[in-house]
Motif scaffolding. Structure first.
Motif, PDB file in Angstrom:
ATOM      1  N   LEU A 269      41.719  46.553  46.907  1.00  0.00           N
ATOM      2  CA  LEU A 269      42.407  45.398  46.346  1.00  0.00           C
ATOM      3  C   LEU A 269      43.679  45.175  47.139  1.00  0.00           C
ATOM      4  O   LEU A 269      44.402  46.121  47.458  1.00  0.00           O
ATOM      5  CB  LEU A 269      42.760  45.621  44.872  1.00  0.00           C
ATOM      6  CG  LEU A 269      41.604  45.672  43.877  1.00  0.00           C
ATOM      7  CD1 LEU A 269      42.121  45.984  42.485  1.00  0.00           C
ATOM      8  CD2 LEU A 269      40.856  44.362  43.867  1.00  0.00           C
ATOM      9  N   ASP A 270      43.953  43.900  47.459  1.00  0.00           N
ATOM     10  CA  ASP A 270      45.216  43.621  48.140  1.00  0.00           C
ATOM     11  C   ASP A 270      46.279  43.302  47.088  1.00  0.00           C
ATOM     12  O   ASP A 270      46.039  43.369  45.888  1.00  0.00           O
ATOM     13  CB  ASP A 270      45.058  42.487  49.154  1.00  0.00           C
ATOM     14  CG  ASP A 270      44.731  41.152  48.494  1.00  0.00           C
ATOM     15  OD1 ASP A 270      44.786  41.065  47.256  1.00  0.00           O
ATOM     16  OD2 ASP A 270      44.415  40.196  49.215  1.00  0.00           O
ATOM     17  N   ALA A 272      47.483  40.615  46.007  1.00  0.00           N
ATOM     18  CA  ALA A 272      47.186  39.489  45.122  1.00  0.00           C
ATOM     19  C   ALA A 272      46.011  39.786  44.199  1.00  0.00           C
ATOM     20  O   ALA A 272      45.510  38.908  43.509  1.00  0.00           O
ATOM     21  CB  ALA A 272      46.902  38.241  45.950  1.00  0.00           C
ATOM     22  N   GLN A 273      45.559  41.050  44.194  1.00  0.00           N
ATOM     23  CA  GLN A 273      44.449  41.483  43.341  1.00  0.00           C
ATOM     24  C   GLN A 273      43.114  40.853  43.718  1.00  0.00           C
ATOM     25  O   GLN A 273      42.200  40.775  42.898  1.00  0.00           O
ATOM     26  CB  GLN A 273      44.755  41.204  41.860  1.00  0.00           C
ATOM     27  CG  GLN A 273      45.898  42.028  41.305  1.00  0.00           C
ATOM     28  CD  GLN A 273      45.647  43.535  41.432  1.00  0.00           C
ATOM     29  OE1 GLN A 273      44.696  44.051  40.877  1.00  0.00           O
ATOM     30  NE2 GLN A 273      46.481  44.216  42.176  1.00  0.00           N
ATOM     31  N   SER A 274      42.996  40.351  44.937  1.00  0.00           N
ATOM     32  CA  SER A 274      41.699  39.887  45.417  1.00  0.00           C
ATOM     33  C   SER A 274      41.071  41.027  46.218  1.00  0.00           C
ATOM     34  O   SER A 274      41.766  41.857  46.791  1.00  0.00           O
ATOM     35  CB  SER A 274      41.844  38.633  46.280  1.00  0.00           C
ATOM     36  OG  SER A 274      42.648  38.893  47.409  1.00  0.00           O
ATOM     37  N   SER A 275      39.741  41.063  46.220  1.00  0.00           N
ATOM     38  CA  SER A 275      39.041  42.178  46.855  1.00  0.00           C
ATOM     39  C   SER A 275      38.886  41.949  48.349  1.00  0.00           C
ATOM     40  O   SER A 275      38.776  40.816  48.809  1.00  0.00           O
ATOM     41  CB  SER A 275      37.650  42.344  46.231  1.00  0.00           C
ATOM     42  OG  SER A 275      37.758  42.520  44.843  1.00  0.00           O
ATOM     43  N   LEU A 276      38.864  43.046  49.075  1.00  0.00           N
ATOM     44  CA  LEU A 276      38.571  42.979  50.502  1.00  0.00           C
ATOM     45  C   LEU A 276      37.774  44.202  50.896  1.00  0.00           C
ATOM     46  O   LEU A 276      37.811  45.236  50.225  1.00  0.00           O
ATOM     47  CB  LEU A 276      39.853  42.864  51.336  1.00  0.00           C
ATOM     48  CG  LEU A 276      40.985  43.878  51.110  1.00  0.00           C
ATOM     49  CD1 LEU A 276      40.737  45.139  51.918  1.00  0.00           C
ATOM     50  CD2 LEU A 276      42.315  43.273  51.501  1.00  0.00           C
ATOM     51  N   LEU A 277      36.996  44.039  51.952  1.00  0.00           N
ATOM     52  CA  LEU A 277      36.227  45.155  52.476  1.00  0.00           C
ATOM     53  C   LEU A 277      37.043  45.881  53.532  1.00  0.00           C
ATOM     54  O   LEU A 277      37.737  45.252  54.330  1.00  0.00           O
ATOM     55  CB  LEU A 277      34.921  44.663  53.100  1.00  0.00           C
ATOM     56  CG  LEU A 277      33.888  44.046  52.162  1.00  0.00           C
ATOM     57  CD1 LEU A 277      32.675  43.597  52.961  1.00  0.00           C
ATOM     58  CD2 LEU A 277      33.470  45.009  51.076  1.00  0.00           C
ATOM     59  N   GLY A 281      38.241  50.860  60.372  1.00  0.00           N
ATOM     60  CA  GLY A 281      39.686  50.660  60.284  1.00  0.00           C
ATOM     61  C   GLY A 281      40.082  49.208  60.096  1.00  0.00           C
ATOM     62  O   GLY A 281      41.266  48.876  60.165  1.00  0.00           O
ATOM     63  N   LYS A 282      39.123  48.326  59.862  1.00  0.00           N
ATOM     64  CA  LYS A 282      39.416  46.897  59.739  1.00  0.00           C
ATOM     65  C   LYS A 282      39.279  46.429  58.308  1.00  0.00           C
ATOM     66  O   LYS A 282      38.413  46.893  57.567  1.00  0.00           O
ATOM     67  CB  LYS A 282      38.478  46.085  60.650  1.00  0.00           C
ATOM     68  CG  LYS A 282      38.649  46.394  62.132  1.00  0.00           C
ATOM     69  CD  LYS A 282      37.758  45.497  62.987  1.00  0.00           C
ATOM     70  CE  LYS A 282      37.948  45.793  64.476  1.00  0.00           C
ATOM     71  NZ  LYS A 282      37.097  44.930  65.325  1.00  0.00           N
ATOM     72  N   LYS A 283      40.146  45.490  57.930  1.00  0.00           N
ATOM     73  CA  LYS A 283      40.107  44.902  56.591  1.00  0.00           C
ATOM     74  C   LYS A 283      39.559  43.480  56.676  1.00  0.00           C
ATOM     75  O   LYS A 283      40.027  42.682  57.475  1.00  0.00           O
ATOM     76  CB  LYS A 283      41.503  44.890  55.970  1.00  0.00           C
ATOM     77  CG  LYS A 283      42.060  46.298  55.707  1.00  0.00           C
ATOM     78  CD  LYS A 283      43.438  46.237  55.075  1.00  0.00           C
ATOM     79  CE  LYS A 283      43.956  47.646  54.785  1.00  0.00           C
ATOM     80  NZ  LYS A 283      45.314  47.613  54.165  1.00  0.00           N
ATOM     81  N   VAL A 284      38.572  43.198  55.843  1.00  0.00           N
ATOM     82  CA  VAL A 284      37.913  41.892  55.854  1.00  0.00           C
ATOM     83  C   VAL A 284      38.003  41.285  54.459  1.00  0.00           C
ATOM     84  O   VAL A 284      37.327  41.748  53.532  1.00  0.00           O
ATOM     85  CB  VAL A 284      36.429  42.012  56.269  1.00  0.00           C
ATOM     86  CG1 VAL A 284      35.775  40.638  56.306  1.00  0.00           C
ATOM     87  CG2 VAL A 284      36.306  42.704  57.618  1.00  0.00           C
ATOM     88  N   PRO A 285      38.828  40.243  54.249  1.00  0.00           N
ATOM     89  CA  PRO A 285      38.883  39.583  52.939  1.00  0.00           C
ATOM     90  C   PRO A 285      37.544  38.922  52.620  1.00  0.00           C
ATOM     91  O   PRO A 285      36.991  38.192  53.437  1.00  0.00           O
ATOM     92  CB  PRO A 285      39.993  38.534  53.112  1.00  0.00           C
ATOM     93  CG  PRO A 285      40.775  38.975  54.307  1.00  0.00           C
ATOM     94  CD  PRO A 285      39.795  39.682  55.200  1.00  0.00           C
TER      95      PRO A 285
END
Length: 461
Positions: A269-270, A272-277, A281-285
């Motif tokens: 969770l970021d 803003a409480q939206s999920s991301l993968l 080592g990479k973050k994908v909203p």
């Protein structure tokens, strides 16, 4: 020139080749209904012709044929259709999961019905009109308290059901870490699929290295790639070495290379409480990736919608509480309560003793039904609630329409793919008869040569 026994080898090759072709046909028939199976066929070619070396000739293939052989077992596959099929699968799942969740959201608000929130809200203000006509009537006061309690209960329960739906998509612990829900389950499924793809790839590479064709292993991997496409956008490139397949693939999921064994897919969770993968080592909203693809993005999109509906519904309850309490100059709804707190209700003292309601202020409360509220962007309570219902209905209808459209597209593409790679039983049985006749003819040649040799060896001299 060839010896007397030369024809035996030609007949033997014919028998072996046609038997192999019949075995492959039988394999196709046996797997006619196996998910992901790709039709196979024997590639039949003439063997090199006989070379007759002489003193003045070079040792090169000559003109006398030596028979037939099955050079390889070929998969009938169109990789371009696979790309299109996986794209259509991702789009279908994106909308289909939204269709399912919005169906559950609509069930929370069975409007319009006589016992729904909208009708109860109208009835609540009507009871205040009745109380204004008879301000001291204890029966009417009891009706006001009862209707208010019924409205508060319905709003609490509806909010709780929305919260339950949201929790079924993503459950977060008190420490802020993801603990459950469909999103987590699907991410776990993605990691398991990636593990199986990597294991199959290693097996496929070993078979290719030995000069063989790992058809059934390739089918299993392609089926896993189709399943992976259900969860998100997939890109596959088949790698070669000097034009020959190696079995290795370049595989990306949400645009990130996932071939390495140490690359896992996580859910975070970021702020803003939206999920991301978190892939490696990479973050994908999930809501920021280009295109609308996969059930993971569809679930997150719907979860955020539900969060917005919950916020709007809570906003409605707080505005109703503040407006009624202010107009009545009395605490009718529990102070500082809200749907988010889970205790939005008519004050217990009023429920136990409705006679304490200030009947002389009833008109001021009744008028609230038609007065726009600043906290609701100028809308009345009824208008605000109906706008919320309209948005849910519109998005639910859109999700259903899009899901239906993309299901039809996916079915059409799959039909095209099956027309190339699927097993047609009529065609396979026709081939079986053809190979049977070839086998029988080769056997007849063998029997004829056997008779000739018997005559030559045993009956002459």
């Amino acid at each position: 020139m060839p010896g007397t026994f030369f024809g035996l080898e030609i007949a033997r090759r014919g028998l072996s080749t046609h038997r192999t072709a019949m075995d492959i046909t039988g394999h196709n028939v046996a797997n006619a209904n196996t998910p992901g199976y790709t039709r196979q066929e024997a590639v039949i070619a003439a063997t090199d012709p006989y070379a007759n070396p002489t003193l003045g000739s070079r040792l090169l293939p000559g003109q006398l044929g030596t028979g037939v052989e099955a050079t390889m077992i070929r998969r009938i596959k169109n990789e371009y259709l696979d790309v299109q099929a996986r794209d259509s699968i991702s789009s279908r799942e994106y909308w289909q999961v939204q269709e399912e969740i919005f169906g559950r959201i609509e069930a929370v608000f069975p409007e319009p019905v006589a016992s729904g929130i909208a009708s109860t809200l109208t009835r609540f203000f009507n009871t205040w009109h009745d109380l204004n006509n008879t301000p001291q009537d204890p029966g009417v006061k009891a009706a006001v308290a009862e209707t208010g309690g019924e409205l508060a209960t319905m709003m609490r329960e509806a909010y709780q059901q929305l919260e339950d739906i949201s929790g079924s998509i993503l459950k977060v612990g008190s420490d802020g870490n993801v603990t459950g829900g469909q999103l987590k389950d699907q991410v776990d499924a993605v990691n398991e699929i990636l593990r199986q793809i990597r294991e199959l790839t290693e097996s496929i590479k070993r078979v290719y290295a030995q000069g063989n064709q790992p058809n059934d292993l390739l089918d299993r991997r392609d089926l896993l790639l189709d399943r992976l496409a259900e969860y998100g956008p997939v890109s596959v490139t088949y790698l070669t070495d000097g034009g020959k397949p190696t079995g290795e693939i370049a595989l990306t999921f949400f645009g990130v290379d996932v071939r390495a064994a140490d690359v896992t897919v996580g859910l975070k969770l970021d702020g803003a409480q939206s999920s991301l993968l978190q892939i490696g080592g990479k973050k994908v909203p999930l809501t920021g990736y280009p295109g609308k693809a996969g059930s993971l993005a569809g679930l997150e999109e719907t979860r955020l919608r539900i969060a917005g509906y919950m916020e709007s519904f809570n906003k409605l309850s707080e505005a109703l509480r503040d407006a009624v309490n202010e107009a009545l100059e009395q605490e009718f709804f529990t102070p500082l309560s809200s749907l988010k707190d889970g205790n939005f209700a008519v004050k217990s003292d009023i429920l136990s003793n409705p006679s304490t309601i200030k009947g002389e202020r009833a008109l001021y409360v009744a008028r609230l039904a038609t007065i726009g509220q600043a906290d609701l962007d100028g809308a009345t309570f009824g208008e605000y609630f109906h706008a919320l219902l309209a948005d849910i209905g519109a998005r639910s209808g859109s999700a259903s329409n899009m899901a239906g459209t993309h299901r039809a597209v996916a079915e059409q593409v799959e039909s095209l793919r099956q027309s190339v790679s699927g097993v047609n039983l009529d065609e396979e049985l026709s081939r079986l008869i053809q190979y049977q006749y070839g086998y029988q003819a080769s056997a007849r040649v063998l029997a004829t040569i056997d008779e000739m040799l018997d005559y030559l060896i045993n009956r002459t001299g």
